[in-house]
Motif scaffolding. Structure first.
Motif, PDB file in Angstrom:
ATOM      1  N   THR A 160       0.828  -1.203   0.000  1.00  0.00           N
ATOM      2  CA  THR A 160       0.000   0.000   0.000  1.00  0.00           C
ATOM      3  C   THR A 160       0.864   1.256   0.000  1.00  0.00           C
ATOM      4  OG1 THR A 160      -1.789  -1.146   1.156  1.00  0.00           O
ATOM      5  CG2 THR A 160      -1.806   1.257   1.255  1.00  0.00           C
ATOM      6  N   ALA A 161       1.976   1.214   0.736  1.00  0.00           N
ATOM      7  CA  ALA A 161       2.878   2.366   0.773  1.00  0.00           C
ATOM      8  C   ALA A 161       3.456   2.648  -0.612  1.00  0.00           C
ATOM      9  CB  ALA A 161       3.993   2.123   1.791  1.00  0.00           C
ATOM     10  N   ASP A 195       1.962   1.890  -3.457  1.00  0.00           N
ATOM     11  CA  ASP A 195       0.857   2.484  -4.219  1.00  0.00           C
ATOM     12  C   ASP A 195       0.734   3.973  -3.905  1.00  0.00           C
ATOM     13  OD1 ASP A 195      -0.016   0.409  -5.787  1.00  0.00           O
ATOM     14  OD2 ASP A 195      -2.017   0.292  -4.909  1.00  0.00           O
ATOM     15  N   ASP A 196       0.853   4.343  -2.626  1.00  0.00           N
ATOM     16  CA  ASP A 196       0.780   5.750  -2.238  1.00  0.00           C
ATOM     17  C   ASP A 196       1.900   6.554  -2.898  1.00  0.00           C
ATOM     18  OD1 ASP A 196      -1.412   5.196  -0.669  1.00  0.00           O
ATOM     19  OD2 ASP A 196      -0.281   5.111   1.216  1.00  0.00           O
ATOM     20  N   TYR A 197       3.084   5.966  -2.968  1.00  0.00           N
ATOM     21  CA  TYR A 197       4.230   6.620  -3.615  1.00  0.00           C
ATOM     22  C   TYR A 197       3.934   6.854  -5.098  1.00  0.00           C
ATOM     23  CZ  TYR A 197       9.055   7.264  -5.245  1.00  0.00           C
ATOM     24  OH  TYR A 197      10.204   7.748  -5.825  1.00  0.00           O
ATOM     25  N   VAL A 253       0.986   7.103  -6.528  1.00  0.00           N
ATOM     26  CA  VAL A 253      -0.044   8.136  -6.652  1.00  0.00           C
ATOM     27  C   VAL A 253       0.551   9.519  -6.426  1.00  0.00           C
ATOM     28  CG1 VAL A 253      -2.168   9.052  -5.641  1.00  0.00           C
ATOM     29  CG2 VAL A 253      -1.953   6.592  -6.070  1.00  0.00           C
ATOM     30  N   ASP A 254       1.377   9.660  -5.400  1.00  0.00           N
ATOM     31  CA  ASP A 254       1.969  10.962  -5.081  1.00  0.00           C
ATOM     32  C   ASP A 254       2.813  11.494  -6.237  1.00  0.00           C
ATOM     33  OD1 ASP A 254       0.801  10.914  -2.608  1.00  0.00           O
ATOM     34  OD2 ASP A 254       2.610  10.309  -1.525  1.00  0.00           O
ATOM     35  N   ASP A 259     -11.866  11.511  -5.906  1.00  0.00           N
ATOM     36  CA  ASP A 259     -11.989  11.460  -4.450  1.00  0.00           C
ATOM     37  C   ASP A 259     -13.455  11.597  -4.027  1.00  0.00           C
ATOM     38  OD1 ASP A 259      -9.250  11.217  -4.285  1.00  0.00           O
ATOM     39  OD2 ASP A 259      -8.896  13.312  -3.727  1.00  0.00           O
ATOM     40  N   SER A 266      -7.833   0.420  -7.671  1.00  0.00           N
ATOM     41  CA  SER A 266      -7.044   1.453  -7.011  1.00  0.00           C
ATOM     42  C   SER A 266      -6.804   2.610  -7.972  1.00  0.00           C
ATOM     43  CB  SER A 266      -5.700   0.881  -6.561  1.00  0.00           C
ATOM     44  OG  SER A 266      -4.894   0.580  -7.691  1.00  0.00           O
ATOM     45  N   ALA A 296      -2.590  -1.659  -2.932  1.00  0.00           N
ATOM     46  CA  ALA A 296      -3.685  -1.371  -2.011  1.00  0.00           C
ATOM     47  C   ALA A 296      -4.798  -2.407  -2.116  1.00  0.00           C
ATOM     48  CB  ALA A 296      -4.237   0.028  -2.294  1.00  0.00           C
TER      49      ALA A 296
END
Length: 224
Positions: A7-8, A10-12, A14-15, A25, A42, A209
């Motif tokens: 998940t981390a 995936d966050d990277y 996205v960022d 959102d 996701s 995610a």
């Protein structure tokens, strides 16, 4: 690696490559408020679908399984000005939520949501001679995967891209003795694609995610 690390990452992604998106959102917030299950693709997967549809030059997209319209919005963004998208949803409440989300995203004029059992909707589309569709995304009930594949072939053309979600099922696809209808339907899909000379296909495993799963990717070689 743990699910937390997936998940981390995936966050990277996205960022760095996707960023904040007010319409998407808002769709997820509306889905939660409407009590829809949190089973959307996701953000990274949604962007992948968007890019695949653009790469295919899609002007006419079919989606089997709307839910709240999150993936629908990603796909609609790939369309040219005169493009259109037909999306099929079993549950009328889900379709109502999706209509609101799609309108907020600005695609009410391009997206046609049809409510009812997808097999019936697809049969009606085939009978009416709708299509051909350039890009088809299948993300609905897994026991019907083979029926959806056959309908996709009937509604496609040489060069049509077909993408099917949730084909790894955390490795469950390997279990030939499973009594889970979702796994049985997924295995039947692989067998049907392998036996279909009109398709050139592969599948890719994904982690993130949405945990461990994957997509089947195919192109129609033709003739359909």
């Amino acid at each position: 690696m743990s699910d937390a690390a997936w998940t981390a990452v995936d966050d990277y992604i996205v960022d760095h490559l996707i960023g904040a998106d007010a319409a998407l959102d808002a769709a997820l917030i509306a889905n939660e408020a409407g009590g829809l299950p949190a089973i959307d693709v996701s953000a990274a997967q949604g962007k992948m679908l968007h890019l695949l549809a653009r790469m295919a030059g899609a002007r006419h997209i079919l989606e089997v399984g709307t839910l709240g319209g999150y993936s629908t919005i990603w796909l609609a963004r790939a369309l040219p000005e005169d493009g259109r998208l037909v999306t099929l949803e079993l549950e009328s409440h889900h379709a109502d939520v999706a209509r609101g989300n799609i309108a907020v995203a600005g695609f009410a004029g391009k997206v046609d949501i049809r409510v009812g059992p997808a097999i019936g909707s697809l049969d009606a589309m085939i009978a009416a001679g709708e299509g051909p569709f350039d890009f088809i995304f299948i993300d609905a009930d897994k026991p019907s995967n083979v029926a959806y594949l056959r309908a996709a072939l009937a509604l496609g053309r040489t060069g049509t891209t077909i993408v099917v979600d949730n084909v790894i099922r955390e490795g469950g696809v390997l279990d030939a003795t499973s009594d889970d209808d979702r796994i049985r339907g997924t295995r039947a899909l692989f067998e049907a694609v392998a036996a279909e000379p009109r398709l050139s296909a592969t599948a890719v495993q994904t982690v993130g995610a949405k945990k461990w799963d994957g997509f089947l990717l195919a192109v129609v070689n033709g003739p359909v």
